[in-house]
Design a protein around this motif. Structure first.
Motif, mmCIF file in Angstrom:
data_model
loop_
_atom_site.group_PDB
_atom_site.id
_atom_site.type_symbol
_atom_site.label_atom_id
_atom_site.label_comp_id
_atom_site.label_asym_id
_atom_site.label_seq_id
_atom_site.Cartn_x
_atom_site.Cartn_y
_atom_site.Cartn_z
ATOM 1 N N GLU A 358 0.829 -1.216 0.000
ATOM 2 C CA GLU A 358 0.000 0.000 0.000
ATOM 3 C C GLU A 358 0.860 1.262 0.000
ATOM 4 O O GLU A 358 0.557 2.230 -0.711
ATOM 5 C CB GLU A 358 -0.936 -0.035 1.201
ATOM 6 C CG GLU A 358 -2.013 -1.110 1.064
ATOM 7 C CD GLU A 358 -2.716 -1.391 2.379
ATOM 8 O OE1 GLU A 358 -2.502 -0.623 3.352
ATOM 9 O OE2 GLU A 358 -3.472 -2.378 2.440
ATOM 10 N N LEU A 359 1.922 1.259 0.788
ATOM 11 C CA LEU A 359 2.813 2.414 0.818
ATOM 12 C C LEU A 359 3.479 2.637 -0.542
ATOM 13 O O LEU A 359 3.582 3.777 -1.017
ATOM 14 C CB LEU A 359 3.876 2.226 1.897
ATOM 15 C CG LEU A 359 3.418 2.347 3.347
ATOM 16 C CD1 LEU A 359 4.523 1.900 4.299
ATOM 17 C CD2 LEU A 359 3.012 3.788 3.657
ATOM 18 N N ASP A 362 0.910 4.052 -2.958
ATOM 19 C CA ASP A 362 0.632 5.463 -2.686
ATOM 20 C C ASP A 362 1.747 6.365 -3.191
ATOM 21 O O ASP A 362 1.509 7.512 -3.584
ATOM 22 C CB ASP A 362 0.446 5.677 -1.185
ATOM 23 C CG ASP A 362 -0.855 5.069 -0.659
ATOM 24 O OD1 ASP A 362 -1.712 4.704 -1.499
ATOM 25 O OD2 ASP A 362 -0.994 4.935 0.573
ATOM 26 N N ALA A 363 2.986 5.844 -3.172
ATOM 27 C CA ALA A 363 4.140 6.636 -3.615
ATOM 28 C C ALA A 363 4.421 6.467 -5.106
ATOM 29 O O ALA A 363 5.383 7.053 -5.622
ATOM 30 C CB ALA A 363 5.374 6.239 -2.811
ATOM 31 N N SER A 366 5.190 0.988 -6.970
ATOM 32 C CA SER A 366 4.837 -0.433 -6.937
ATOM 33 C C SER A 366 5.723 -1.278 -7.839
ATOM 34 O O SER A 366 5.930 -2.474 -7.571
ATOM 35 C CB SER A 366 3.370 -0.623 -7.338
ATOM 36 O OG SER A 366 2.519 -0.046 -6.378
ATOM 37 N N GLN A 430 7.931 3.955 4.875
ATOM 38 C CA GLN A 430 7.366 5.201 4.354
ATOM 39 C C GLN A 430 8.406 6.313 4.319
ATOM 40 O O GLN A 430 8.506 7.072 3.338
ATOM 41 C CB GLN A 430 6.179 5.614 5.231
ATOM 42 C CG GLN A 430 5.416 6.831 4.720
ATOM 43 C CD GLN A 430 4.314 7.202 5.669
ATOM 44 O OE1 GLN A 430 4.560 7.463 6.851
ATOM 45 N NE2 GLN A 430 3.084 7.218 5.182
#
Length: 468
Positions: A358-359, A362-363, A366, A430
Motif C-alpha cells: 500500500e505504501l 501510494d508513492a 509499486s 514510508q
C-alpha cells in the motif's frame, strides 16, 4: 513479547503518518564502526558468517549488537532496532525466549558434556521423531553443513555411486562438494566439483535429463522442498520422488529454513512427500547451535553398529550431544505444541506485506518496491527505474531503514513480532521512499546512497563494488 494478533483477513491497519520526529535524529553508528574496524583486524571478513559481514550493509551502517529481546535488538551505540532475518532465520520464537532460556539454564547447571550418552539424548531424539513422522532415526550435530555432507556420504555408500544432483537453490553446505560450485571456489579441485550436477527447481524435465545423461550414476538428489521465493509446482515434488525411486537414488530434503518455519514437521509435512533423508538446523534450537540428520532406518543404520555392510563414518562430534542445544530443542518442541508460532509469523508477515504494497502504491513505486515469498519467510524486492533487480537500490533501501530502526536484509519475521513492530517498520518504509524516488528521478543512487552497493556474500573478489 505478544505475537502479532491481527488475523490476515481483518480490516487493514491504518498506515503510519509522516512523523519525522518519531525517533528523533537519525541513528549514529560511531561505536559500531569502531568495533567493526577492530573485528576486521581480528576475524577474516570481520564476521564469522559471510551473510553477517559488513559488506552486506550500507557503508558505515552495519550495527554491532549487544543484546536482543523478542523482535528487538540493541547495538553498541545504544540504538534499538526491529530485527528481521532473526539470526539468519534461526530464531522463530524471539530472542531470549523465556522457556528456552529456562530449559537451557537448568540443563547446563547439571553439566554440559560427558563421556557417555545422557538421558537428554534419548528424550530429544524421541521428541524429534514424534515431530517428523517420515523419519525413523535421527542423529544430532552442531551445524547444517555437517549434516548435509553426512547425508551425501550416506547416500554414496548406500548406492555405490558418486554423483549428486543439486537443485539451483542458494546454499547447502560449506564443504567442497557444494561450495566449490559457487563463486568462492578457490582451493577446491575440479575433481570434487565435477561430481556435483545442477538441475532447475520446478522443472522436472531438467532432472530427468540428468538421470538420462548419467544412468546409474546419481547417488542423491539434494533440494529444498520450497524456498522463500518459490513454492513447488503441482506434482513437482511427487515427480522427483518417483524419479528417485525409479533410479534407486536417495532423495534428500534440506529443511534448514523450512523446518519450524513452514511447519514444526518441516516442508515434508506440508507437502506430504517423504524424503529418504532430511537435514535440519536453524530454528530447531531458536538460535542455539543444533542440527540433525534424520531418515530411513535402513540408511541411517549404515552409520551405526547394527549393520553387516561396510560402516559409514556418519557423524561423530564432541559437541553434537552437549546438553544446552538439546535442552533448547526440547523447549522449542514444547513451544510449538503449546502455541502456534507459525501462525504468528505468518500474521506478522501478511500485515507487513500488505502495508508495504500500500505504501509503495501510494508513492507510485509499486514497480520498484515490494515483497515476495511465504509470509513467514518474507523478503523485500528492490528494482531500478527499468524494473530490473538492483543491488544499488537495495543498499539504498537498507541504508534508509537501518537509520530509522529497522535491521535486516529481509522481512523474515518471528512469532515475537508485534503489531507495534510491524507499524514501526511500515513507518520506516514510508520514510525511506522519498530517497528512493529521488534516486530514480536522477537516474541512479549516486549522491543519495552514502557508499558502495552491497555485493553477493559468495563472490570471487573481495573488492567492493561501485555503481556503474
Amino acid at each position: 513479547m505478544t505475537p502479532a494478533s491481527r488475523p490476515p483477513d481483518s480490516p487493514k491497519p491504518a498506515l503510519p503518518q509522516q512523523r519525522s520526529d518519531r525517533l528523533g535524529p537519525r541513528f549514529g553508528f560511531a561505536e559500531s564502526n569502531r568495533a567493526q574496524r577492530r573485528l576486521h583486524e581480528l576475524v577474516p571478513g570481520g564476521a564469522h558468517t559471510y551473510a553477517r559481514g559488513s559488506d552486506q550493509y550500507a557503508d558505515g551502517r552495519a550495527p554491532v549488537l549487544t543484546r536482543g529481546l523478542g523482535a528487538r535488538v540493541w547495538d553498541v551505540d545504544g540504538n534499538c532496532y526491529v530485527e528481521y532475518g532473526m539470526g539468519l532465520r534461526a530464531v522463530t520464537l524471539g530472542h531470549a525466549y523465556p522457556q528456552v532460556v529456562k530449559a537451557v539454564t537448568e540443563a547446563i547447571g547439571l553439566g554440559t558434556n560427558f563421556t557417555r550418552p545422557t538421558v537428554l539424548e534419548e528424550a530429544a531424539a524421541q521428541d524429534f521423531l514424534d515431530n517428523v513422522p517420515f523419519a525413523d532415526m535421527v542423529k544430532f550435530a552442531k551445524n547444517g553443513s555437517d549434516v548435509t555432507t553426512a547425508a551425501l556420504r550416506l547416500a554414496r555408500a548406500a548406492t555405490g555411486r558418486s554423483l549428486v544432483a543439486v537443485a539451483d537453490q542458494p546454499f547447502f553446505s560449506v564443504d567442497d562438494w557444494f561450495i566449490g560450485t559457487t563463486g568462492m571456489d578457490a582451493g577446491i579441485p575440479a575433481s570434487v566439483t565435477d561430481l556435483t550436477l545442477r538441475f532447475t527447481y520446478n522443472d522436472l524435465e531438467s532432472l530427468r535429463a540428468l538421470f538420462a545423461g548419467h544412468p546409474d550414476g546419481i547417488a542423491a538428489v539434494f533440494m529444498e522442498a520450497a524456498t522463500a521465493t518459490a513454492e513447488p509446482a503441482p506434482g513437482f515434488l511427487q515427480g522427483v520422488r518417483r524419479l528417485c525411486d525409479e533410479h534407486g537414488t536417495v532423495l534428500v530434503f534440506d529443511e534448514m529454513i523450512t523446518g519450524f518455519r513452514w511447519a514444526a514437521g518441516g516442508a515434508q509435512s506440508v507437502y506430504g512427500v517423504a524424503p529418504d533423508l532430511s537435514c535440519w538446523g536453524k530454528a530447531m534450537g531458536n538460535g542455539f547451535p543444533i542440527s540433525a540428520l534424520a531418515g530411513r532406518r535402513d540408511l541411517m543404520e549404515l552409520g551405526g553398529l547394527r549393520t553387516d555392510a561396510d560402516r559409514v563414518f556418519l557423524l561423530s562430534t564432541t559437541h553434537g550431544p552437549e546438553t544446552a542445544g538439546l535442552a533448547a530443542f526440547r523447549a522449542v518442541v514444547r513451544a510449538y505444541r503449546d502455541t502456534d508460532p507459525v501462525a504468528a509469523m505468518e500474521r506478522a508477515g501478511t500485515m507487513l506485506a500488505r502495508g508495504v504494497a500500500e505504501l509503495a502504491a501510494d508513492a507510485g513505486l509499486s514497480d520498484q518496491i515490494g515483497t515476495t515469498g511465504r509470509p513467514s519467510c518474507l523478503i523485500y524486492t528492490t528494482r531500478d527505474a527499468d524494473g530490473a533487480p538492483s543491488q544499488a537500490y537495495r543498499t539504498l533501501f537498507l541504508q534508509e531503514l537501518v537509520e530509522r530502526g529497522v535491521l535486516g536484509q529481509s522481512f523474515v519475521t518471528s512469532a515475537a513480532h508485534t503489531d507495534a513492530d510491524v507499524d514501526h517498520t511500515l513507518w520506516a518504509v514510508q520514510q525511506a521512499l522519498p530517497a528512493y524516488r529521488r534516486a530514480l528521478e536522477q537516474g541512479g543512487v549516486h549522491g543519495v546512497l552514502r557508499g558502495r552497493p552491497v555485493a553477493p556474500a559468495l563472490r570471487r573478489s573481495a573488492a567492493p563494488r561501485r555503481e556503474a
